[in-house]
Design a protein around this motif. Structure first.
Motif, PDB file in Angstrom:
ATOM      1  N   TRP A 553      19.375 -38.138 -37.217  1.00  0.00           N
ATOM      2  CA  TRP A 553      18.700 -39.391 -36.877  1.00  0.00           C
ATOM      3  C   TRP A 553      18.015 -39.972 -38.103  1.00  0.00           C
ATOM      4  N   LEU A 554      17.373 -39.128 -38.914  1.00  0.00           N
ATOM      5  CA  LEU A 554      16.719 -39.616 -40.128  1.00  0.00           C
ATOM      6  C   LEU A 554      17.722 -40.285 -41.059  1.00  0.00           C
ATOM      7  N   LEU A 555      18.908 -39.700 -41.189  1.00  0.00           N
ATOM      8  CA  LEU A 555      19.948 -40.296 -42.023  1.00  0.00           C
ATOM      9  C   LEU A 555      20.508 -41.556 -41.380  1.00  0.00           C
ATOM     10  N   GLN A 556      20.733 -41.456 -40.099  1.00  0.00           N
ATOM     11  CA  GLN A 556      21.311 -42.581 -39.355  1.00  0.00           C
ATOM     12  C   GLN A 556      20.434 -43.818 -39.436  1.00  0.00           C
ATOM     13  N   GLU A 557      19.128 -43.625 -39.322  1.00  0.00           N
ATOM     14  CA  GLU A 557      18.184 -44.735 -39.332  1.00  0.00           C
ATOM     15  C   GLU A 557      17.651 -45.037 -40.737  1.00  0.00           C
ATOM     16  N   ASN A 558      18.179 -44.316 -41.724  1.00  0.00           N
ATOM     17  CA  ASN A 558      17.789 -44.540 -43.118  1.00  0.00           C
ATOM     18  C   ASN A 558      16.268 -44.427 -43.295  1.00  0.00           C
ATOM     19  N   VAL A 559      15.689 -43.402 -42.704  1.00  0.00           N
ATOM     20  CA  VAL A 559      14.240 -43.195 -42.748  1.00  0.00           C
ATOM     21  C   VAL A 559      13.865 -42.512 -44.067  1.00  0.00           C
ATOM     22  N   SER A 560      12.934 -43.100 -44.772  1.00  0.00           N
ATOM     23  CA  SER A 560      12.492 -42.512 -46.045  1.00  0.00           C
ATOM     24  C   SER A 560      11.044 -42.033 -45.985  1.00  0.00           C
ATOM     25  N   THR A 561      10.252 -42.553 -45.049  1.00  0.00           N
ATOM     26  CA  THR A 561       8.874 -42.090 -44.884  1.00  0.00           C
ATOM     27  C   THR A 561       8.597 -41.861 -43.401  1.00  0.00           C
ATOM     28  N   VAL A 562       7.774 -40.866 -43.130  1.00  0.00           N
ATOM     29  CA  VAL A 562       7.407 -40.541 -41.755  1.00  0.00           C
ATOM     30  C   VAL A 562       5.928 -40.218 -41.710  1.00  0.00           C
ATOM     31  N   THR A 563       5.382 -40.230 -40.511  1.00  0.00           N
ATOM     32  CA  THR A 563       4.018 -39.749 -40.310  1.00  0.00           C
ATOM     33  C   THR A 563       4.090 -38.417 -39.588  1.00  0.00           C
ATOM     34  N   ALA A 564       3.126 -37.557 -39.896  1.00  0.00           N
ATOM     35  CA  ALA A 564       3.127 -36.215 -39.315  1.00  0.00           C
ATOM     36  C   ALA A 564       1.701 -35.730 -39.177  1.00  0.00           C
ATOM     37  N   SER A 565       1.515 -34.744 -38.306  1.00  0.00           N
ATOM     38  CA  SER A 565       0.201 -34.147 -38.077  1.00  0.00           C
ATOM     39  C   SER A 565       0.201 -32.714 -38.594  1.00  0.00           C
ATOM     40  N   VAL A 566      -0.878 -32.338 -39.239  1.00  0.00           N
ATOM     41  CA  VAL A 566      -0.992 -30.999 -39.807  1.00  0.00           C
ATOM     42  C   VAL A 566      -1.208 -29.990 -38.686  1.00  0.00           C
ATOM     43  N   LEU A 567      -0.429 -28.915 -38.708  1.00  0.00           N
ATOM     44  CA  LEU A 567      -0.624 -27.814 -37.777  1.00  0.00           C
ATOM     45  C   LEU A 567      -1.546 -26.763 -38.400  1.00  0.00           C
ATOM     46  N   ARG A 568      -1.166 -26.304 -39.569  1.00  0.00           N
ATOM     47  CA  ARG A 568      -1.996 -25.361 -40.337  1.00  0.00           C
ATOM     48  C   ARG A 568      -1.411 -25.257 -41.736  1.00  0.00           C
ATOM     49  N   ASP A 569      -2.271 -24.989 -42.683  1.00  0.00           N
ATOM     50  CA  ASP A 569      -1.837 -24.842 -44.081  1.00  0.00           C
ATOM     51  C   ASP A 569      -0.933 -26.020 -44.469  1.00  0.00           C
ATOM     52  N   ASN A 570       0.313 -25.716 -44.892  1.00  0.00           N
ATOM     53  CA  ASN A 570       1.225 -26.808 -45.268  1.00  0.00           C
ATOM     54  C   ASN A 570       2.296 -27.054 -44.221  1.00  0.00           C
ATOM     55  N   LEU A 571       2.024 -26.642 -42.990  1.00  0.00           N
ATOM     56  CA  LEU A 571       2.969 -26.834 -41.888  1.00  0.00           C
ATOM     57  C   LEU A 571       2.581 -28.071 -41.093  1.00  0.00           C
ATOM     58  N   VAL A 572       3.560 -28.977 -40.882  1.00  0.00           N
ATOM     59  CA  VAL A 572       3.274 -30.229 -40.165  1.00  0.00           C
ATOM     60  C   VAL A 572       4.320 -30.454 -39.080  1.00  0.00           C
ATOM     61  N   ARG A 573       3.931 -31.281 -38.096  1.00  0.00           N
ATOM     62  CA  ARG A 573       4.866 -31.705 -37.044  1.00  0.00           C
ATOM     63  C   ARG A 573       5.008 -33.218 -37.125  1.00  0.00           C
ATOM     64  N   PHE A 574       6.253 -33.697 -37.164  1.00  0.00           N
ATOM     65  CA  PHE A 574       6.496 -35.135 -37.188  1.00  0.00           C
ATOM     66  C   PHE A 574       5.938 -35.771 -35.916  1.00  0.00           C
ATOM     67  N   ASP A 575       5.454 -36.992 -36.056  1.00  0.00           N
ATOM     68  CA  ASP A 575       4.852 -37.674 -34.904  1.00  0.00           C
ATOM     69  C   ASP A 575       5.895 -38.154 -33.904  1.00  0.00           C
ATOM     70  N   GLU A 576       7.053 -38.573 -34.370  1.00  0.00           N
ATOM     71  CA  GLU A 576       8.027 -39.192 -33.482  1.00  0.00           C
ATOM     72  C   GLU A 576       9.299 -38.369 -33.307  1.00  0.00           C
ATOM     73  N   LEU A 577       9.293 -37.154 -33.805  1.00  0.00           N
ATOM     74  CA  LEU A 577      10.459 -36.275 -33.664  1.00  0.00           C
ATOM     75  C   LEU A 577       9.979 -34.854 -33.394  1.00  0.00           C
ATOM     76  N   PRO A 578      10.745 -34.070 -32.657  1.00  0.00           N
ATOM     77  CA  PRO A 578      10.381 -32.655 -32.454  1.00  0.00           C
ATOM     78  C   PRO A 578      10.808 -31.828 -33.662  1.00  0.00           C
ATOM     79  N   LEU A 579      10.154 -32.089 -34.795  1.00  0.00           N
ATOM     80  CA  LEU A 579      10.545 -31.483 -36.051  1.00  0.00           C
ATOM     81  C   LEU A 579       9.305 -30.921 -36.739  1.00  0.00           C
TER      82      LEU A 579
END
Length: 627
Positions: A553-579
């Protein structure tokens, strides 16, 4: 005086400096001195000089036809000197004797060493086999060179086609095909998978991931062999209710349905109706063996592999406008939805509708429920009144189950729709009225039926949670996360083998028959062990394919920037994808901090991507970022 001797499997010459009877002090041509045992000396000589001896002996050895030499020596053991005398026709000189010995020693397929300077000709059949092996290796080496050349030219050797799955997923590292692939990959500095893709062996990364799973868990293919049709029981008493199901739009294995009846005096009777394949799939039958082997339906975006054949699913799914075999749990509740009693029945249920999430969400939601009451529903649907009652009953069950415990925060779900190789990912918040109705009624049914099996001491497989860990067990115990005293899986018998086992036990209990599984039976324990391992593997495959489609989907939609929430340390979860990904450049932020990331280097084979921190949502920018 000089000596020609054997030491550590190698032949050497040296000049004698001292003779100590059992040992000699010798000097090699290059000047090194060493002690040599007399027993290893093969011959003594004066001429030629030791500096030229080995070279002259090797020239003689190279000139000897090994096949002719083998034919000369007969079938008995012999010394190299005796063979040299016969070969040359006279008493051999030191160089001639050494030359024959070097030739014998250098042809182990032709001559078996039996002692120092002693040999025996290999039997003819053994020699033929050894020579055939050498020729085979030679041809294999030539074939490997040919394969490497083809692969380097991005051409797939035809011989690779039937071996593709094994080369990709479980290579025989001794095969010439793998050795050629490995060599070519190393030369081109790409992985074997990438090289095979370059050669046209893979149509897509999706094919690679799916076939890897099928190769391991469905080696005979995902289809079903022809099996006899299920015997659908035709003498079941008809239920005096009309039931409906609530499922996702793509669901074909409809396991559960509900009914609502107002009783004289004001009480409610809530029916929870579960498809009953246990009534028609006999233990030991071909269809049962299919279910036992697969253990669960496999789900992944854009497809699924069912546990049961399509014919069996059609026979027992709770499809609308049909009379369907069912195991029903009827719950009588007061007008305030306190449970009064429960009763289980085996019956035929009239399914009047299969409601689907996408359409039902529009009319059955928090807003419409807030406007109505049990007596006057505001849900604009022909079954709106029953839906309102189910919502009130589910809410009461949740309160009774959780007590004063705060409601668990529900993480959003995502629906993946794949069509024409394009993916649509739709966020769907959990905890909606639809979710609550279905989940609470299933929890109640599985808990209540678990209680009935436990109280009657009928063997069953339970879901137990303590200390945060969920496991299967044949011993009833609490499920901390759900807040129930015991819990089984029995509400999805079309999709999970454990549910089918438990349903068989329930059917026996309800009908007063001997249950097919006894406590601690090997069949029960083996099914439980196999199910846990297989179910986890299927879930991991589903997660990996969801990750694949997120990257697509990221490639398909030509996404270059996303927003994400920090889980812990350097681990994040994308806001609009289960990634969920790691971001090495992420500064130390508290959990929950919102960040903006740059996305690059997406690899659909490795299922990886690179994310670079750009800025925090409150405006903090990473050092050096252009953000």
């Amino acid at each position: 005086m000089n000596v020609f001797y054997e030491e550590d499997g190698a032949f050497k010459v040296g000049a004698i400096l001292a003779d100590n009877n059992t040992s000699l002090q010798v000097e090699a041509p290059h000047g090194k001195r060493s002690k040599v045992k007399v027993a290893v000396v093969l011959l003594r000589f004066e001429q030629p000089p030791i500096t030229s001896f080995m070279g002259e002996a090797q020239e003689i050895a190279d000139a000897i036809d090994v096949d002719f030499l083998w034919q000369c020596c007969g079938g008995e053991e012999f010394t190299h000197e005796a063979l040299a005398r016969e070969y040359f026709g006279h008493a051999p000189g030191p160089v001639e004797s050494a030359g024959v010995l070097l030739r014998l020693h250098g042809a182990p397929m032709y001559f078996y060493k039996k002692g120092r300077g002693r040999y025996k000709a290999a039997p003819e059949e053994a020699l033929k086999a050894a020579l055939a092996g050498i020729e085979k290796k030679k041809q294999q080496a030539l074939k490997k060179e040919q394969y490497v050349a083809q692969l380097n030219a991005s051409a797939l050797p035809p011989e690779f086609v039937p071996l593709l799955n094994s080369l990709l997923y479980k290579p025989d590292r001794n095969s010439i095909e793998w050795k050629a692939l490995d060599e070519a990959s190393g030369a081109l500095k790409v992985t074997p998978v990438r090289l095979l893709e370059r050669c046209g062996a893979l149509s897509s990364p999706h094919e690679y991931h799916l076939n890897r799973f099928l190769f391991e868990y469905f080696p005979r293919g995902a289809g079903f062999a022809a099996a006899p049709a299920c015997a659908i029981p035709g003498d079941l008493p008809p239920a005096a209710v009309e039931a409906f199901s609530i499922d996702d739009a793509t669901t074909t294995e409809i396991d559960d349905a509900f009914s609502v009846t107002r009783l004289p005096g004001g009480n409610w009777r809530i029916g929870i109706h579960i498809a009953a394949p246990a009534l028609g799939i006999e233990t030991g039958s071909e269809i049962e063996r299919c279910a036992r082997e697969r253990l669960s339906t496999v789900y992944f975006p854009g497809g699924k592999i069912t546990m049961l054949p399509e014919e069996a699913i059609r026979s027992f799914t709770l499809g609308e406008n049909r009379q369907c075999p069912a195991l029903s749990l009827y719950v009588e509740a007061t007008p305030e939805f306190a449970v009064v009693s429960c009763a289980s029945r085996i019956e035929s249920v009239n399914i009047i509708a299969n409601l689907r999430h996408d359409a039902l969400d529009q009319v059955f939601n928090q807003e419409t429920l807030a406007r109505g009451t049990v007596e006057h529903s505001a849900v604009d649907h022909p079954l709106g009144g029953q839906l309102q009652v189910l919502w009130a009953f589910a809410s009461s069950l949740e309160r009774a189950r959780r007590g004063d415990t705060a409601e668990v925060e529900q993480r959003a779900e995502y629906n993946f729709q794949v069509e024409n190789d394009r993916v649509t990912i739709v966020r769907r918040d959990r905890g909606t009225p639809i979710d609550k109705v279905v989940s609470e009624l299933m929890i109640y049914a599985n808990s209540e039926w678990g209680r009935q099996l436990a109280d009657s001491k009928t063997a069953a497989i339970y879901r137990v949670q303590n200390g945060g860990k969920v496991r299967m067990s044949t011993v009833p115990a609490g499920h901390e996360g759900l807040g129930v005293k015991q819990y089984i899986w029995a509400s999805s018998p079309l999709r999970r083998y454990i549910d089918l086992i438990n349903q068989r036990q329930l059917v026996a209990l309800v009908s007063g028959q001997e249950p097919p599984y006894q406590k601690n039976s090997e069949a029960l324990l083996a099914a439980m062990r196999d199910f846990e391992l297989t179910y986890d593997a299927y879930a991991e495959f589903q997660r990996s394919m969801e990750r694949y489609w997120c990257l697509r989907w990221l490639l398909q939609e030509n996404v270059s920037t996303v927003t994400a929430s920090v889980l812990r340390d350097n681990l994040v979860r994308f806001d609009e994808l289960p990634l969920v990904v790691r971001v090495p450049s992420l500064p130390m932020f508290e959990a929950g901090a919102r960040t903006e990331l740059a996305v690059s280097a997406i690899d659909l084979f490795e299922l990886t991507l690179h994310c670079e921190f750009q800025k925090r949502q409150d405006g903090e920018t990473a050092p050096g970022a252009t953000g």
